[in-house]
Design a protein around this motif. Structure first.
Motif, PDB file in Angstrom:
ATOM      1  N   ASN A   1     -19.294   1.889   1.668  1.00 35.63           N
ATOM      2  CA  ASN A   1     -20.552   2.635   1.791  1.00 35.63           C
ATOM      3  C   ASN A   1     -20.369   4.135   1.618  1.00 35.63           C
ATOM      4  OD1 ASN A   1     -21.933   0.237   2.270  1.00 35.63           O
ATOM      5  ND2 ASN A   1     -21.769   0.402   4.490  1.00 35.63           N
ATOM      6  N   GLU A   2     -19.240   4.648   2.093  1.00 33.23           N
ATOM      7  CA  GLU A   2     -18.986   6.090   1.989  1.00 33.23           C
ATOM      8  C   GLU A   2     -18.200   6.442   0.731  1.00 33.23           C
ATOM      9  OE1 GLU A   2     -20.432   8.107   3.910  1.00 33.23           O
ATOM     10  OE2 GLU A   2     -21.124   6.701   5.437  1.00 33.23           O
ATOM     11  N   GLU A   3     -17.885   5.425  -0.073  1.00 36.15           N
ATOM     12  CA  GLU A   3     -17.160   5.618  -1.336  1.00 36.15           C
ATOM     13  C   GLU A   3     -15.853   6.378  -1.114  1.00 36.15           C
ATOM     14  OE1 GLU A   3     -19.996   7.468  -3.951  1.00 36.15           O
ATOM     15  OE2 GLU A   3     -21.029   5.564  -4.344  1.00 36.15           O
ATOM     16  N   LEU A   4     -15.120   5.978  -0.092  1.00 36.69           N
ATOM     17  CA  LEU A   4     -13.829   6.588   0.179  1.00 36.69           C
ATOM     18  C   LEU A   4     -12.785   6.000  -0.767  1.00 36.69           C
ATOM     19  CD1 LEU A   4     -13.772   6.511   4.088  1.00 36.69           C
ATOM     20  CD2 LEU A   4     -14.520   8.364   2.588  1.00 36.69           C
ATOM     21  N   VAL A   5     -12.060   6.867  -1.427  1.00 37.89           N
ATOM     22  CA  VAL A   5     -11.003   6.425  -2.341  1.00 37.89           C
ATOM     23  C   VAL A   5      -9.707   6.331  -1.549  1.00 37.89           C
ATOM     24  CG1 VAL A   5      -9.730   6.921  -4.455  1.00 37.89           C
ATOM     25  CG2 VAL A   5     -12.150   7.552  -4.272  1.00 37.89           C
ATOM     26  N   ILE A   6      -9.260   5.121  -1.265  1.00 37.19           N
ATOM     27  CA  ILE A   6      -8.055   4.931  -0.479  1.00 37.19           C
ATOM     28  C   ILE A   6      -6.894   4.562  -1.397  1.00 37.19           C
ATOM     29  CG2 ILE A   6      -9.358   4.298   1.570  1.00 37.19           C
ATOM     30  CD1 ILE A   6      -8.669   1.391   1.049  1.00 37.19           C
ATOM     31  N   SER A   7      -5.693   4.704  -0.883  1.00 30.46           N
ATOM     32  CA  SER A   7      -4.507   4.406  -1.683  1.00 30.46           C
ATOM     33  C   SER A   7      -4.363   2.893  -1.852  1.00 30.46           C
ATOM     34  CB  SER A   7      -3.257   4.960  -1.002  1.00 30.46           C
ATOM     35  OG  SER A   7      -2.906   4.157   0.105  1.00 30.46           O
ATOM     36  N   PRO A   8      -3.635   2.445  -2.883  1.00 27.67           N
ATOM     37  CA  PRO A   8      -3.404   1.004  -3.056  1.00 27.67           C
ATOM     38  C   PRO A   8      -2.762   0.359  -1.836  1.00 27.67           C
ATOM     39  CG  PRO A   8      -2.831   2.165  -5.067  1.00 27.67           C
ATOM     40  CD  PRO A   8      -3.119   3.226  -4.034  1.00 27.67           C
ATOM     41  N   LEU A   9      -1.826   1.058  -1.191  1.00 26.66           N
ATOM     42  CA  LEU A   9      -1.184   0.485  -0.011  1.00 26.66           C
ATOM     43  C   LEU A   9      -2.192   0.233   1.099  1.00 26.66           C
ATOM     44  CD1 LEU A   9       1.222  -0.417   1.638  1.00 26.66           C
ATOM     45  CD2 LEU A   9       1.683   1.980   2.191  1.00 26.66           C
ATOM     46  N   GLN A  10      -3.092   1.192   1.312  1.00 26.94           N
ATOM     47  CA  GLN A  10      -4.097   1.019   2.349  1.00 26.94           C
ATOM     48  C   GLN A  10      -5.037  -0.135   2.024  1.00 26.94           C
ATOM     49  OE1 GLN A  10      -5.355   5.001   2.007  1.00 26.94           O
ATOM     50  NE2 GLN A  10      -3.521   5.764   3.030  1.00 26.94           N
ATOM     51  N   SER A  11      -5.411  -0.252   0.746  1.00 30.00           N
ATOM     52  CA  SER A  11      -6.247  -1.374   0.322  1.00 30.00           C
ATOM     53  C   SER A  11      -5.532  -2.695   0.535  1.00 30.00           C
ATOM     54  CB  SER A  11      -6.613  -1.208  -1.157  1.00 30.00           C
ATOM     55  OG  SER A  11      -7.358  -2.310  -1.620  1.00 30.00           O
ATOM     56  N   MET A  12      -4.249  -2.739   0.201  1.00 29.57           N
ATOM     57  CA  MET A  12      -3.466  -3.953   0.377  1.00 29.57           C
ATOM     58  C   MET A  12      -3.321  -4.314   1.850  1.00 29.57           C
ATOM     59  SD  MET A  12      -0.631  -3.096  -2.538  1.00 29.57           S
ATOM     60  CE  MET A  12       0.464  -4.458  -2.218  1.00 29.57           C
ATOM     61  N   ALA A  13      -3.110  -3.311   2.697  1.00 31.74           N
ATOM     62  CA  ALA A  13      -2.949  -3.552   4.128  1.00 31.74           C
ATOM     63  C   ALA A  13      -4.201  -4.189   4.724  1.00 31.74           C
ATOM     64  CB  ALA A  13      -2.632  -2.246   4.846  1.00 31.74           C
ATOM     65  N   ILE A  14      -5.366  -3.659   4.368  1.00 33.51           N
ATOM     66  CA  ILE A  14      -6.624  -4.187   4.907  1.00 33.51           C
ATOM     67  C   ILE A  14      -6.887  -5.594   4.391  1.00 33.51           C
ATOM     68  CG2 ILE A  14      -9.122  -3.867   4.996  1.00 33.51           C
ATOM     69  CD1 ILE A  14      -8.543  -0.809   4.765  1.00 33.51           C
ATOM     70  N   SER A  15      -6.751  -5.800   3.071  1.00 36.67           N
ATOM     71  CA  SER A  15      -6.979  -7.130   2.496  1.00 36.67           C
ATOM     72  C   SER A  15      -6.009  -8.150   3.077  1.00 36.67           C
ATOM     73  CB  SER A  15      -6.817  -7.084   0.974  1.00 36.67           C
ATOM     74  OG  SER A  15      -7.775  -6.254   0.378  1.00 36.67           O
ATOM     75  N   ASN A  16      -4.743  -7.735   3.210  1.00 36.45           N
ATOM     76  CA  ASN A  16      -3.714  -8.632   3.733  1.00 36.45           C
ATOM     77  C   ASN A  16      -4.026  -9.062   5.161  1.00 36.45           C
ATOM     78  OD1 ASN A  16      -0.656  -9.606   3.488  1.00 36.45           O
ATOM     79  ND2 ASN A  16      -0.900  -8.649   5.485  1.00 36.45           N
ATOM     80  N   ASN A  17      -4.293  -8.081   6.035  1.00 35.25           N
ATOM     81  CA  ASN A  17      -4.482  -8.400   7.447  1.00 35.25           C
ATOM     82  C   ASN A  17      -5.767  -9.176   7.697  1.00 35.25           C
ATOM     83  OD1 ASN A  17      -2.117  -7.046   7.779  1.00 35.25           O
ATOM     84  ND2 ASN A  17      -2.904  -5.512   9.196  1.00 35.25           N
ATOM     85  N   LEU A  18      -6.818  -8.835   6.965  1.00 37.73           N
ATOM     86  CA  LEU A  18      -8.066  -9.574   7.119  1.00 37.73           C
ATOM     87  C   LEU A  18      -7.893 -11.002   6.612  1.00 37.73           C
ATOM     88  CD1 LEU A  18     -10.935  -9.306   8.124  1.00 37.73           C
ATOM     89  CD2 LEU A  18     -11.591  -8.379   5.901  1.00 37.73           C
TER      90      LEU A  18
END
Length: 230
Positions: free
Chosen positions: A153-170
């Protein structure tokens, strides 16, 4: 009460909270991080009411991949625990010292994103420590989903590692809860990010991918047809 507990600096509280997470002091970490989040919310409400600082006026913001980091001396950790299926990314997010002077509304949006992720992780690690703690697992799931919602919603551009961490843990939580369809969606997103990293030959910059790939392999194993009995 310690000096950390008495502090009203949300960045200091966040960084103190993550070191408590790393030491396994999850209850204390949750108290400190919850206070940090409350302080950020109060500041954002005041900024909105004053109308002096809006999301749009932060034209020179630094990329979020730089803003959000992991403690460099600790590296990245993927945990496989008894009673929990798949791997969990256990490294919390911290704010580098040179970026602690934050004043804008946009900065506080970023900070709330960081703190919420760390709170989700603390609940997740408690659930891993106590495999019967389904309530904490559900709490972590809802918080990770809130983190995803803020990022989108806030269009935050996060690093690939952060994206991977969230997808992985969820995905790992959905897997543990038996939500295989939702787990599949998360691990497919994880796989997409991994493939993107490999395409740009940047995979060495995030350390060992074995744990992430292990979770992706679970996706394929669970979708593979069962061989007929002889």
């Amino acid at each position: 009460m310690s000096l950390v507990d008495e502090s009203n600096d949300p960045v200091l509280l966040n960084n103190a909270g993550i070191h408590m997470i790393l030491k396994g002091r999850y209850g204390h970490a949750l108290r400190v991080l919850s206070k940090a989040l409350s302080l950020v919310k109060q500041e954002m409400i005041q900024q909105e009411e004053s109308s002096k600082d809006t999301i749009e006026d932060d034209d020179n913001e630094s990329p979020l991949g730089v803003f959000l980091q992991y403690p460099p001396e600790l590296g990245y950790t993927l945990l496989s625990s008894l009673g929990v299926e798949g791997y969990t990314f256990t490294s919390p997010m911290y704010i580098p010292a040179h970026q602690q002077e934050m004043q804008s509304f946009r900065d506080n949006v970023k900070l709330s994103f960081v703190i919420l992720y760390n709170i989700a992780l603390a609940h997740h690690l408690i659930a891993i420590q106590d495999v019967n703690c389904t309530g904490k697992l559900l709490k972590a799931k809802s918080l990770y989903e809130l983190v995803c919602s803020i990022q989108i919603n806030e269009e935050l551009v996060i690093s690939p590692l952060q994206s991977m961490a969230i997808s992985n843990n969820l995905g790992q939580i959905h897997l543990s809860l038996g939500n295989e369809d939702k787990s599949r969606c998360c691990f497919e997103q994880l796989l997409s990010t991994i493939m993107s990293f490999n395409a740009y030959e940047e995979h060495d910059s995030i350390g060992n991918l074995d744990g992430f790939i292990g979770n992706v392999l679970l996706l394929f194993f669970k979708s593979a047809p069962t061989a007929p009995a002889a």
